[in-house]
Design a protein around this motif. Structure first.
Motif, mmCIF file in Angstrom:
data_model
loop_
_atom_site.group_PDB
_atom_site.id
_atom_site.type_symbol
_atom_site.label_atom_id
_atom_site.label_comp_id
_atom_site.label_asym_id
_atom_site.label_seq_id
_atom_site.Cartn_x
_atom_site.Cartn_y
_atom_site.Cartn_z
ATOM 1 N N UNK A 151 7.499 8.862 -7.230
ATOM 2 C CA UNK A 151 7.281 9.682 -6.030
ATOM 3 C C UNK A 151 6.102 9.209 -5.189
ATOM 4 N N UNK A 152 5.155 8.491 -5.774
ATOM 5 C CA UNK A 152 4.059 7.936 -4.996
ATOM 6 C C UNK A 152 4.486 6.565 -4.462
ATOM 7 N N UNK A 153 3.669 5.971 -3.614
ATOM 8 C CA UNK A 153 4.135 4.821 -2.836
ATOM 9 C C UNK A 153 3.515 3.518 -3.330
ATOM 10 N N UNK A 154 3.693 3.227 -4.632
ATOM 11 C CA UNK A 154 3.197 1.983 -5.197
ATOM 12 C C UNK A 154 3.926 0.813 -4.531
ATOM 13 N N UNK A 155 3.212 -0.096 -3.886
ATOM 14 C CA UNK A 155 3.891 -1.191 -3.185
ATOM 15 C C UNK A 155 4.148 -2.390 -4.097
ATOM 16 N N UNK A 156 5.030 -3.277 -3.658
ATOM 17 C CA UNK A 156 5.138 -4.601 -4.253
ATOM 18 C C UNK A 156 4.024 -5.467 -3.683
ATOM 19 N N UNK A 157 3.499 -6.368 -4.494
ATOM 20 C CA UNK A 157 2.366 -7.183 -4.053
ATOM 21 C C UNK A 157 2.693 -7.991 -2.795
ATOM 22 N N UNK A 158 3.885 -8.573 -2.744
ATOM 23 C CA UNK A 158 4.260 -9.359 -1.575
ATOM 24 C C UNK A 158 4.322 -8.524 -0.310
ATOM 25 N N UNK A 159 4.837 -7.302 -0.422
ATOM 26 C CA UNK A 159 4.901 -6.415 0.741
ATOM 27 C C UNK A 159 3.497 -6.043 1.206
ATOM 28 N N UNK A 160 2.617 -5.743 0.243
ATOM 29 C CA UNK A 160 1.248 -5.370 0.610
ATOM 30 C C UNK A 160 0.515 -6.554 1.242
ATOM 31 N N UNK A 161 0.760 -7.747 0.738
ATOM 32 C CA UNK A 161 0.170 -8.949 1.328
ATOM 33 C C UNK A 161 0.569 -9.054 2.804
ATOM 34 N N UNK A 162 1.841 -8.849 3.094
ATOM 35 C CA UNK A 162 2.312 -8.963 4.470
ATOM 36 C C UNK A 162 1.705 -7.887 5.371
ATOM 37 N N UNK A 163 1.526 -6.686 4.836
ATOM 38 C CA UNK A 163 0.916 -5.619 5.639
ATOM 39 C C UNK A 163 -0.525 -5.985 5.994
ATOM 40 N N UNK A 164 -1.284 -6.491 5.025
ATOM 41 C CA UNK A 164 -2.658 -6.911 5.304
ATOM 42 C C UNK A 164 -2.690 -8.026 6.349
ATOM 43 N N UNK A 165 -1.828 -9.029 6.196
ATOM 44 C CA UNK A 165 -1.832 -10.158 7.128
ATOM 45 C C UNK A 165 -1.441 -9.710 8.539
ATOM 46 N N UNK A 166 -0.474 -8.805 8.627
ATOM 47 C CA UNK A 166 -0.032 -8.321 9.927
ATOM 48 C C UNK A 166 -1.164 -7.656 10.698
ATOM 49 N N UNK A 167 -2.095 -7.041 9.973
ATOM 50 C CA UNK A 167 -3.152 -6.273 10.623
ATOM 51 C C UNK A 167 -4.516 -6.972 10.571
ATOM 52 N N UNK A 168 -4.483 -8.297 10.405
ATOM 53 C CA UNK A 168 -5.691 -9.074 10.627
ATOM 54 C C UNK A 168 -6.607 -9.250 9.435
ATOM 55 N N UNK A 169 -6.052 -9.193 8.227
ATOM 56 C CA UNK A 169 -6.855 -9.401 7.022
ATOM 57 C C UNK A 169 -6.255 -10.521 6.173
ATOM 58 N N UNK A 170 -7.124 -11.230 5.482
ATOM 59 C CA UNK A 170 -6.695 -12.233 4.500
ATOM 60 C C UNK A 170 -6.952 -11.644 3.114
ATOM 61 N N UNK A 171 -5.892 -11.235 2.394
ATOM 62 C CA UNK A 171 -6.085 -10.560 1.116
ATOM 63 C C UNK A 171 -6.025 -11.505 -0.087
ATOM 64 N N UNK A 172 -6.782 -11.149 -1.103
ATOM 65 C CA UNK A 172 -6.761 -11.839 -2.394
ATOM 66 C C UNK A 172 -6.538 -10.783 -3.471
ATOM 67 N N UNK A 173 -5.742 -11.118 -4.478
ATOM 68 C CA UNK A 173 -5.353 -10.160 -5.509
ATOM 69 C C UNK A 173 -5.749 -10.680 -6.895
ATOM 70 N N UNK A 174 -6.256 -9.775 -7.726
ATOM 71 C CA UNK A 174 -6.540 -10.099 -9.122
ATOM 72 C C UNK A 174 -6.136 -8.913 -9.987
ATOM 73 N N UNK A 175 -5.258 -9.149 -10.958
ATOM 74 C CA UNK A 175 -4.792 -8.051 -11.806
ATOM 75 C C UNK A 175 -5.861 -7.689 -12.831
ATOM 76 N N UNK A 176 -6.113 -6.367 -12.969
ATOM 77 C CA UNK A 176 -7.169 -5.881 -13.861
ATOM 78 C C UNK A 176 -6.620 -5.134 -15.073
ATOM 79 N N UNK A 177 -5.465 -4.535 -14.964
ATOM 80 C CA UNK A 177 -4.742 -4.002 -16.119
ATOM 81 C C UNK A 177 -3.255 -3.963 -15.764
#
Length: 213
Positions: free
Chosen positions: A175-201
């Motif tokens: 019911x909550x809106x957990x995104x896929x990493x690729x989709x979230x990457x595209x949202x950040x790039x679309x709005x002017x950010x360069x994102x980096x991801x590191x899995x913590x758990x």
């Protein structure tokens, strides 16, 4: 914009700290390495910090320990009360990721932990567009949040929760809106950010997004 979850936040406020400390078996994997996750966010923050979803004040405390100036925003009145019991040196204002009293000083870092997934993908995009305008030229976003690496991993986690009998957690996942990493990457790039991801758990990733000027 996350406000639909406020009643759940209010109910959770009384036992949130017990959950994040591993006392709830159902949510133990979600909050595995909780203190280290918050420390990872605090270490990457700099300058004047805007924190969304302060909750009971755990990340806020880490940020203050690092000598940072924090402007806190939290939609749940019950959570704000709990944060105030821990931290008397700052005010936490009523607001959410999209609607909040604007800070009076320039913001260098926007942080959040375990909260950005309460926005739909469309709302995430609107929020990031707002933050790009709000942040200083060398500003950044530092989030620790739940997401899926890919669609296969999403299904694996659903099956894992179902097999374990973690039905409350499974409901959250569905019911909550957990995104896929690729989709979230595209949202950040679309709005002017360069994102980096590191899995913590198994559930949580550190997201560091540098503002493009």
């Amino acid at each position: 914009m996350g406000r639909e979850f406020i009643s759940a936040f209010d109910k959770w406020a009384d036992y949130y700290d017990q959950s994040v400390s591993g006392q709830s078996p159902e949510y133990r994997e979600v909050f595995a390495n909780y203190s280290d996750i918050l420390e990872a966010v605090a270490e990457k923050a700099r300058g004047k910090v805007l924190e969304f979803g302060t909750g009971t004040g755990n990340l806020t405390t880490k940020l203050l320990d690092h000598g940072l100036t924090v402007y806190g925003v939290e939609p749940s009145a019950k959570m704000r009360e709990k944060a105030k019991e821990k931290i008397s040196t700052i005010d936490v204002v009523d607001g959410d990721f999209l609607n909040f009293p604007p800070p009076k000083q320039p913001i260098d870092t926007i942080v959040s932990s375990f909260a950005f997934h309460h926005l739909t993908d469309e709302e995430k995009g609107r929020a990031l567009g707002l933050y790009h305008r709000l942040l200083t030229d060398n500003g950044r976003i530092v989030f620790a949040d739940t997401l899926y690496d890919n669609s296969l991993e999403k299904q694996r986690i659903f099956n894992w929760a179902r097999t374990k009998g973690y039905l409350a957690l499974l409901k959250d996942l569905q019911t909550e809106y957990y995104p896929l990493r690729g989709d979230l990457y595209r949202i950040f790039r679309t709005h002017g950010f360069i994102p980096y991801f590191k899995q913590l758990n198994q559930f949580v990733w550190l997201i560091i997004a540098e503002k493009e000027v």
